[in-house]
Design an enzyme around this catalytic site. Structure first.
Site: not given
Ligand code: CFN
Ligand code: HCA
Length: 532
Positions: A51, A54, A85, A183
């Site tokens: 969300c 998050a 995370r 973001h």
């Molecule tokens: S929200 Fe982003 S910030 S988009 Fe990417 S690289 Fe994932 S979903 Mo989990 S939290 Fe994580 Fe980053 Fe960019 Fe999220 S560190 S793994 S693909 N990510």
């Molecule tokens: C998030 C955080 C997340 C969840 C990862 C997952 C992360 O989107 O709220 O579903 O395992 O990287 O911690 O993307």
């Protein structure tokens, strides 16, 4: 019937029509590889998205280690995101460090009825009493927006009362359609209240920010190690292992390197517009990706010694990992992977999988925008030649229709030859013909595609990990790296190859029998319509 049609066939006609637009068989589809993305998930579908809260608190703000971050809302939102995370940070002498803590106002029913601002103020007073932080960040979750608590007014009150920096983020979970909105909210507030406040003198002319690097499993540390070895000074990292004071000085750097474009492009653009700090898209995932990024950065600074030093470091780093990489390649060549992450990793990890000879047969994003799939062309480090007669415009962001730079056609062609544009080509271009790209892949679709495609490994998150493993297919978490990492840079590539090899060669998966294969399952239709 194709795999995709079979999966879609279980849906009602309304859902069928919607989900079909989120699926592409590469170079074999009616819609010219165009995909619907960044739109609302159909209510009731078990999405793997997160969300807005998050994206703001968990992703962008979470890794800032010296800011005390209070979540204003019921306890669950804080508790279930506590430490999962794996954004790592080192405690520094003389600096605050709150990464291991979880602060929440633990909102109750009476706060929802009578308002929660008093409780938030009390929480801030308590935090000041116990920890004496110099920065407090307040993040709100869903009920706060619904009842109208003014967290921005409380932040102002706290600044006056305690002489600290206090910033509020209205990142209620329901805003937008995914993490992506969060973001944006985090980026805007950091730009408004943090960036630009520092006056650190930077003497090194090769000074950089690393944007969109959150130090998951230590990735940022490996990237920083390589850059420092070459001679770069890292002014700030957004936001892995970062301190507020570093972020305040981001505008002093000469260049921003953008690792995860999806989560931070707003800051990259605002830094350029407001302070003239140009930015360059990089990818430190994968050996080839790392080398290419290092060469592009050196090209940007266009300094002979820096270019030579870059080549020296690349040669040395390669010599140190070559034997390991060759060994793992011999074990992994020809394996097949499915790859599903948030907004940028599916693209980045393809580079590393290719290094190892693994083919990606299905890929997708939870919340990427169309340009992440279909590509964008960004060359922000080329200066505009205002006098040129032959100026061509180059579109940057298909979804905002913004123009970044203007180049002559000759220049564009030259840069294309030099492959500067590679990182901007999006997921579709990386995939082989006949493979699948799915946006916002849901629980049911995950099960079905895995059953039919039978990849050797499924890279995903915690919500889908066990769907895969129960069906006897190895899964590695590409969000948190399970308990491993770093996976970035040269050393990270070896760690990744080792983990994948260990996983694939363990005999455990052949002993797993999916529960639904052990008991009879009754299937049928309801009211003439297929149940789904
Ligand atoms: S929200 Fe982003 S910030 S988009 Fe990417 S690289 Fe994932 S979903 Mo989990 S939290 Fe994580 Fe980053 Fe960019 Fe999220 S560190 S793994 S693909 N990510
Ligand atoms: C998030 C955080 C997340 C969840 C990862 C997952 C992360 O989107 O709220 O579903 O395992 O990287 O911690 O993307």
């Amino acid at each position: 019937m194709s795999v995709m049609e079979k999966v879609l066939d279980q849906y009602s006609s309304r859902v069928y029509k919607n989900r079909k637009e989120h699926m592409v068989t590469v170079n074999d589809n009616d819609n010219n590889n165009q995909i619907a993305a960044n739109v609302r998930t159909i209510p009731g579908i078990m999405t793997h998205r997160g969300c807005c809260y998050a994206g703001c608190k968990g992703v962008v703000l979470g890794p800032i280690k010296d800011a005390l971050q209070i979540v204003h809302g019921p306890i669950g939102c804080s508790f279930y995101a506590w430490g999962t995370r794996r954004h790592k940070g080192k405690k520094e002498e003389g600096a605050d460090h709150y990464l291991e803590y979880c602060f929440s106002t633990d909102m109750q029913e009476s706060d929802v009825v009578f308002g929660g601002e008093k409780k938030l103020k009390k929480a801030i007073e308590e935090a000041m009493d116990l920890f004496h932080p110099s920065t407090i960040l307040i993040c709100s979750t869903c009920p706060v927006g619904l009842i109208g608590d003014d967290i921005h007014a409380v932040a102002k009150w706290a600044e006056g009362e305690f002489g600290i920096k206090c910033i509020a983020f209205s990142c209620e979970g329901y805003k937008g359609v995914s993490q992506s909105a969060g973001h944006h909210i985090a980026n805007n507030q950091l730009m408004r209240f943090v960036i630009g406040e520092g006056d650190r003198e930077i003497k090194n002319k090769f000074s950089v920010n690393i944007l969109g690097e959150y130090n998951i499993g230590g990735d940022g540390w490996e990237t920083e190690r390589i850059l420092r070895r070459i001679g770069y000074e890292i002014v700030s990292t957004f936001t892995g292992d970062s301190k507020i004071d570093d972020l305040k000085n981001a505008h002093q750097a000469n260049l921003s390197l953008v690792q995860c474009h999806r989560s931070i492009n707003y800051i990259a653009e605002m830094l350029e517009a407001k302070y003239g700090v140009q930015w360059l898209k990089v990818n430190f995932i994968g050996v080839k990706g790392t080398i290419k990024s290092l060469r592009n950065i050196a090209k940007f600074f266009n300094d002979k010694e820096l270019i030579a030093r870059t080549e020296e470091v690349i040669a040395d780093e390669l010599s140190l990992i070559q034997d390991d990489m060759e060994y793992y390649k011999s074990k992994l060549k020809g394996k097949k992977a499915a790859l599903y992450a948030g907004g940028s990793r599916s693209h980045h990890y393809q580079v590393l999988l290719k290094d190892l000879g693994i083919q990606t047969i299905l890929a997708g994003y939870e919340f990427a925008h169309r340009d992440d799939y279909e590509g964008r062309e960004v060359l922000p480090f080329i200066k505009v030649d205002a006098d040129s007669k032959n100026i061509e415009s180059l579109t940057v962001e298909p979804d905002t229709n913004k123009y970044h730079l203007y180049l002559s056609e000759d220049d564009v062609n030259k840069l294309k030859e030099e492959k500067f544009l590679d990182y901007y080509e999006g997921l579709v271009k990386e995939m082989q013909d006949g493979t699948y790209i799915i946006d916002d892949l849901n629980h049911y679709e995950t099960e079905e595609f895995l059953r039919v495609l039978k990849p050797d490994i499924f890279f995903s998150g915690i919500k889908d990990k066990f769907v895969s493993q129960k069906a006897g297919i190895l899964s590695r978490q590409i969000h948190s790296y399970d308990y491993s990492g770093p996976y970035a840079g040269f050393r990270g590539a070896v760690n990744f190859a080792r983990d994948v090899t260990m996983g694939i060669y363990t005999p455990a998966w052949s002993y797993v029998k999916a529960p639904w294969k052990l008991a009879p399952v009754l299937e049928g239709t309801l009211g003439g319509e297929k149940a789904c």
